[in-house]
Design a protein around this motif. Structure first.
Motif, PDB file in Angstrom:
ATOM      1  N   ASP A 370       0.814  -1.214   0.000  1.00  0.00           N
ATOM      2  CA  ASP A 370       0.000   0.000   0.000  1.00  0.00           C
ATOM      3  C   ASP A 370       0.848   1.265   0.000  1.00  0.00           C
ATOM      4  O   ASP A 370       0.664   2.166  -0.824  1.00  0.00           O
ATOM      5  N   ARG A 371       1.773   1.358   0.921  1.00  0.00           N
ATOM      6  CA  ARG A 371       2.581   2.573   1.041  1.00  0.00           C
ATOM      7  C   ARG A 371       3.570   2.701  -0.116  1.00  0.00           C
ATOM      8  O   ARG A 371       3.824   3.795  -0.611  1.00  0.00           O
ATOM      9  N   ILE A 372       4.155   1.600  -0.535  1.00  0.00           N
ATOM     10  CA  ILE A 372       5.109   1.652  -1.637  1.00  0.00           C
ATOM     11  C   ILE A 372       4.408   2.066  -2.926  1.00  0.00           C
ATOM     12  O   ILE A 372       4.923   2.898  -3.684  1.00  0.00           O
ATOM     13  N   CYS A 373       3.245   1.502  -3.186  1.00  0.00           N
ATOM     14  CA  CYS A 373       2.518   1.874  -4.411  1.00  0.00           C
ATOM     15  C   CYS A 373       2.131   3.345  -4.403  1.00  0.00           C
ATOM     16  O   CYS A 373       2.233   4.031  -5.427  1.00  0.00           O
ATOM     17  N   ARG A 374       1.680   3.846  -3.249  1.00  0.00           N
ATOM     18  CA  ARG A 374       1.361   5.274  -3.171  1.00  0.00           C
ATOM     19  C   ARG A 374       2.622   6.113  -3.363  1.00  0.00           C
ATOM     20  O   ARG A 374       2.586   7.187  -3.958  1.00  0.00           O
ATOM     21  N   GLN A 451      12.912   1.905  -5.729  1.00  0.00           N
ATOM     22  CA  GLN A 451      14.037   1.021  -5.431  1.00  0.00           C
ATOM     23  C   GLN A 451      13.666   0.028  -4.344  1.00  0.00           C
ATOM     24  O   GLN A 451      14.036  -1.149  -4.406  1.00  0.00           O
ATOM     25  N   CYS A 452      12.913   0.499  -3.348  1.00  0.00           N
ATOM     26  CA  CYS A 452      12.516  -0.398  -2.258  1.00  0.00           C
ATOM     27  C   CYS A 452      11.693  -1.570  -2.785  1.00  0.00           C
ATOM     28  O   CYS A 452      11.887  -2.717  -2.364  1.00  0.00           O
ATOM     29  N   PHE A 453      10.787  -1.304  -3.724  1.00  0.00           N
ATOM     30  CA  PHE A 453       9.992  -2.402  -4.274  1.00  0.00           C
ATOM     31  C   PHE A 453      10.877  -3.443  -4.936  1.00  0.00           C
ATOM     32  O   PHE A 453      10.739  -4.647  -4.688  1.00  0.00           O
ATOM     33  N   PHE A 454      11.815  -2.998  -5.772  1.00  0.00           N
ATOM     34  CA  PHE A 454      12.648  -3.947  -6.495  1.00  0.00           C
ATOM     35  C   PHE A 454      13.679  -4.634  -5.589  1.00  0.00           C
ATOM     36  O   PHE A 454      14.307  -5.599  -6.013  1.00  0.00           O
ATOM     37  N   GLN A 455      13.833  -4.173  -4.348  1.00  0.00           N
ATOM     38  CA  GLN A 455      14.653  -4.880  -3.368  1.00  0.00           C
ATOM     39  C   GLN A 455      13.806  -5.770  -2.460  1.00  0.00           C
ATOM     40  O   GLN A 455      14.350  -6.443  -1.584  1.00  0.00           O
ATOM     41  N   SER A 456      12.500  -5.797  -2.679  1.00  0.00           N
ATOM     42  CA  SER A 456      11.588  -6.446  -1.720  1.00  0.00           C
ATOM     43  C   SER A 456      10.651  -7.416  -2.422  1.00  0.00           C
ATOM     44  O   SER A 456       9.440  -7.407  -2.192  1.00  0.00           O
TER      45      SER A 456
END
Length: 520
Positions: A370-374, A451-456
């Motif tokens: 939720d937070r990453i997409c926003r 970047q956080c998404f692609f590390q997670s």
């Protein structure tokens, strides 16, 4: 047993018909540190040895190699350490092939205090079974050898965790910072003073190298990044205040044809890969004459107020590595070209249908993020040349790309994406992005959420990242279920209980890691 220091491993050298023990021959009143290249250290003390971040195999799709070359390091001499310390899981610090093939599984691993046990799991998969779990920043006595590990555990710290090591054997005290980037190292003051500080002076970054920018803009950004990196390392050195400072963790050298020109051959002030001598000159320009140069195989003997170096090469040959770097790297490249060619030939092509594979993998994660997409609030195009996919963070979908524009575009060889899919690589920063084997464009400024998404790229990682950002938000978030008012984030690793929690007979279970809580 974990936590118990075993006798120091002995290296034996044959002399005529007899032999002598190198440990017995060295001065027990000093600490010896053999530099292994990049962030690699082999620390020898009277209480045992510590092997730190050994890296010997090409990293990031054969883009990175240690500079200077560590081909001549005696691997047998470092293969049986008392302790093993891996700062984090980036490939230029965690070399699974070397650890599997060359490091004794009798070594006791010093584990940083990370919330996720990704590092421990990776080491257990390689056969290591002895572990000491340290507490963040707290000194630990290992039968006379005192160590402390400072752990950074935000999602973008290293590979979801980075750390730094303090070692004190009573004769010398050193700080191995490697890649760790804490806000303020003055918090180390209670653990000091320090005799030597090993630190990052030029990190690996794909910005601005891979970005599609006018050359003048790219050079201006490169100049700023280079200066900022040197200034940051200088600031860290001032905060620690060690008697001697050793630039150690970086930069790599790039030996593939597509990347070779990105090396800093001639002290280019716009290049983001300044070598060790550049930082030592930077220190000197700021009134500090305590910088010391090591190359792979150099041995530093350290004691209070003394840092004596024995290089594996004559002084003129050491200087030539840096003074005529172009020739040095050309010869290095020629030796490694068969290795690079073999790596590239092994990349998978046509073995994976990328769109359905990424849809099945990414969409469940987007649904949780939720937070990453926003935070991303846009579309990321993965451009494969004649095809591509769109990761849409607004609609939380992975769809075909038909040539439309997006807020972010990554142009990449689909073989690298296939490789990540086949290996289920959960951290693409530690795979594709640090390889520099892509081109990028974006609208606006750097977005850490992307970047956080692609590390997670797993439920565990995405939940940890979401929990981290939830903790940064004001107020407490709650989940209401079965008549209970429950904090939304699991106390274990911050998983979202509204997604992973279930309640049965008054017992709350978090399905992500199996933790249970009695609600009665």
């Amino acid at each position: 047993m974990p936590g118990t220091a075993r006798p120091a491993s002995a290296r034996r050298i044959i002399v005529g018909l007899g032999s002598f023990n190198l440990r017995d021959a060295r001065d027990a009143s000093t600490m010896d540190v053999t530099y292994l290249g990049h962030a690699g250290l082999f620390i020898e003390t009277r209480f045992g040895s510590i092997l730190c971040d050994p890296w010997f195999n090409p990293a990031y799709f054969a883009s990175w190699f240690p500079f200077p070359s560590n081909e001549g390091v005696d691997l047998a001499a470092i293969s049986r350490p008392t302790y093993l310390y891996l700062s984090h899981l980036h490939q230029d610090h965690f070399d699974p092939t070397f650890l599997r093939d060359h490091v004794s599984k009798e070594a006791t691993v010093l584990l940083p205090d990370y919330p996720l046990d990704l590092l421990e799991r990776a080491l257990r998969a390689l056969g290591f079974t002895r572990f000491v779990r340290t507490a963040n920043g707290q000194p630990l006595d290992l039968d006379g050898l005192r160590v402390a590990i400072s752990a950074l555990a935000a999602p973008l710290d290293g590979a979801m965790g980075d750390s730094a090591l303090v070692v004190d054997d009573g004769t010398a005290r050193i700080f191995d910072q490697n890649d760790a980037k804490p806000r303020d190292l003055r918090t180390l003051n209670p653990l000091g003073p320090f005799d030597a500080h090993f630190l990052l002076h030029a990190g690996g970054s794909w910005y601005p190298m891979v970005y599609e920018l006018p050359e003048t803009a790219k050079r201006a950004l490169g100049r700023k990044k280079r200066e900022n990196g040197l200034a940051r390392a200088h600031r860290y050195a001032e905060q620690v205040g060690a008697s001697f400072v050793v630039p150690s963790a970086g930069p790599p050298c790039l030996l593939d044809d597509d990347l070779f020109a990105e090396n800093d051959f001639d002290g280019d002030e716009t290049n983001t890969h300044p070598d060790q001598t550049v930082f030592i000159d930077y220190l000197r320009a700021h009134g500090k004459d305590n910088g010391r140069l090591l190359i792979p195989g150099s041995v530093a003997t350290i004691e209070r107020g003394r840092f004596a170096v024995r290089h594996p090469l004559p002084a003129g040959d050491v200087s030539a590595i840096f003074a005529d770097k172009r020739s040095y790297l050309a010869a290095y490249k020629a030796r490694k070209q068969p290795v690079i060619d073999a790596h590239k030939a092994s990349w998978p092509r046509g073995r994976v249908e990328i769109l359905p594979a990424l849809r099945d993998w990414f969409e469940p994660l987007l649904d949780q993020a939720d937070r990453i997409c926003r935070g991303v609030d846009g579309r990321v195009i993965l451009d494969f040349g004649d095809s591509g996919v769109v990761v849409d963070f607004r609609r939380r979908r992975v769809v075909p790309w038909h040539g439309e524009t997006g807020e972010y575009r990554i142009t990449v060889d689909p073989a690298l994406v296939e490789s990540c899919i086949l290996r289920r690589a959960e951290d693409w920063a530690n795979e594709i992005f640090l390889s520099y084997r892509f081109r990028a464009s974006r609208e606006g400024h750097y977005n850490e959420f992307l970047q956080c998404f692609f590390q997670s790229l797993s439920a565990e990682r995405i939940q940890f990242a979401e929990g981290f950002y939830a903790d940064q938000a004001a107020g407490q978030d709650y989940w209401f279920s079965h008549g209970y008012r429950i904090q939304r984030r699991c106390p274990h690793l911050r998983a979202d209980l509204s997604r992973f929690g279930s309640i049965d007979n008054g017992v709350l279970t978090c399905a992500l890691h199996g933790w249970q809580f009695d609600l009665a």
